[in-house]
Structure formats: C-alpha cells, structure tokens
Design an enzyme around this catalytic site. Structure first.
Site, PDB file in Angstrom:
ATOM      1  CG  ASP A   1      -1.930  -1.214   1.389  1.00 44.97           C
ATOM      2  OD1 ASP A   1      -2.145  -1.637   0.387  1.00 44.97           O
ATOM      3  OD2 ASP A   1      -2.139  -1.249   2.428  1.00 44.97           O
TER       4      ASP A   1
HETATM    5  N1  URA Z   1      -1.241  -5.917   4.071  1.00 51.36           N
HETATM    6  C1  URA Z   1      -1.607  -4.753   4.114  1.00 51.36           C
HETATM    7  O1  URA Z   1      -2.905  -4.413   4.829  1.00 51.36           O
HETATM    8  N2  URA Z   1      -1.162  -3.714   3.382  1.00 51.36           N
HETATM    9  C2  URA Z   1       0.078  -3.938   2.665  1.00 51.36           C
HETATM   10  O2  URA Z   1       0.683  -3.142   1.907  1.00 51.36           O
HETATM   11  C3  URA Z   1       0.506  -5.311   2.678  1.00 51.36           C
HETATM   12  C4  URA Z   1      -0.193  -6.251   3.381  1.00 51.36           C
END
Ligand code: URA
Length: 242
Positions: free
Chosen positions: A108
C-alpha cells in the site's frame, strides 16, 4: 529439438509481456506472431530461435534482473501513475529502469518495507499466484494493547471480505503502555488487498504503522529506506524453488 521448446505464453511472461494468464488472452486475441505467422493456439511451443512479435513489437529475450527495495511510505506500487503520484520506480536509477523491471505484488501507499522488483514475468507470476504459499512477514504497530484472544484469532484466521484468511504466524514483540500501542509480527502466505490492516481491524485493533520485513526469507538487512540492491544468486535460486 522439441525438448528445448517452451510454451509460447511462458516465454512471453518470462520476457515481461504480462502474467502468464494475461499472455494467454493476448494469444487468443490474435496479437502474437511466431516467425511472421499469427498464432492463436495456446499449445504452441517455441524455441530460442523463433521470432516472437506481440502487437507488432518483437520480443527481446532480455537478461533477467532481480532487486529488493526498501520502499518508503508515500509511494504507490506501480510502474506509472495516471494521477502523477510518486511511484516506486522513482526510486530506481535510469540505467536500471532500462531493464524494464516492475514490482512483484503490491504494498500500500502507506506501507513501507521489502518489495521485490524484476523483469522476470514468469517468476513474478509464480510468486504472486494465490495458491503459492510464499511467506511475507510484517511488522505491525497497532493501536491498543493486544490480547491473547485477538492473537489467537489472527493465527487461526479471520473473515475479511467474506473469506477466511489462511493460518498466520503471530508474535507479540512489545507493548508501549505510555502510547497505548503494541508491536507485533505477522507472517501470512496470502496477498489479499490490505490484508494485514483488515485482519487487525477485524479483531478490534487499528493499524498505525505497517512495514514488510521479509518476502520468502529475503530481508531488509543492510537496506536503508529508499535503497535497493540486487538479489544474490542463492536468493534467486530460492525464489525459483518455491
Ligand atoms: N497488508 C496490508 O494491509 N497492506 C500492505 O501493504 C501489505 C499487506
């Protein structure tokens, strides 16, 4: 000899055209020529000397390269962004970018940590397939003091977006009583959208900070935030053995 031939979609994926599944669609759409003849058969096999053209562009059987990046927060995991936001490719030097690397999977915008990049479409496809049990370990700072009930639920699996998560490894590292937060490590083998955030929310704990510590045993060791390095031969071998 037939033994040296490989499936067309596999070769296309290895050249970084797209995932193997997407390459199959591209073949069926009649966009691929082998030695100047359009091929729509998925069983077609090709050898190293065959000329493969996709959308009128000849494939170059490029040397594969593999990198580990320590992604900072504030970058999206993509090769480009229509909205002009910073992408992880902005952290890669122009010479390396010429190899046409792309991120393996996704972190993310507000997640930091280990991200693999390669121009090896075949390996990327193998590592991100949902059936592959590749462990990714995250360091998670959650709001509140986490309890054993929540930890057990995370380990056994919780329902997010209507589907139960696979069993996870969870280790409580530390409590910060002053700021009312907990630090945990979570190891998961899936890669669902915002999975760790959603898992923690489901058991009543909001994620404040999320960092990926490792991917299939490859760690952030020695990598400052924003830095990247080439994978070592034994690391590449390990990824291929999964
Ligand atoms: N889980 C999440 O919530 N975000 C990420 O970026 C990776 C795994």
């Amino acid at each position: 000899m037939d033994d040296n031939k490989e499936r067309l979609q596999k070769v296309m994926a290895a050249c970084g055209v797209a995932s193997r599944r997407k390459c199959e669609e591209i073949i069926k759409e009649g966009r691929v020529k082998v030695n100047d003849i359009v091929v729509t058969e998925l069983g077609t096999k090709v050898s190293k000397n065959d000329k493969i053209v996709v959308d009128n562009v000849e494939l170059s059987r490029q040397q594969h390269v593999y990198y580990a990046l320590n992604k900072p927060t504030g970058y999206i995991t993509a090769v480009s962004d229509k909205l002009g936001r910073r992408t992880v490719m902005d952290l890669i030097d122009p010479e390396t970018k010429k190899t046409r690397i792309f991120p393996v999977g996704r972190l993310d915008y507000d997640t930091s940590g280990l991200l693999l990049l390669t121009n090896d479409g075949e390996l990327s496809y193998r590592l991100t397939r949902s059936e592959k049990e590749v462990e990714k370990v995250y360091q998670v700072r959650v709001d509140g003091i986490i309890n054993q009930t929540a930890v057990t639920q995370l380990i056994r699996g919780v329902v997010i977006d209507g589907i139960k998560t696979k069993p996870a490894h969870v280790e409580v590292i530390d409590f910060d009583k002053e700021h009312n937060s907990s630090l945990i490590h979570i190891g998961i083998t899936e890669g669902r959208n915002r999975q760790v955030r959603k898992m923690c929310e489901t058991v009543g704990f909001e994620v404040k900070k999320l960092k990926r510590l490792s991917f299939a045993g490859i760690t952030l060791d020695g990598l400052a935030v924003g830095e990247y390095r080439e994978l070592k031969p034994h690391e590449i071998k390990k990824l291929y053995s999964l």
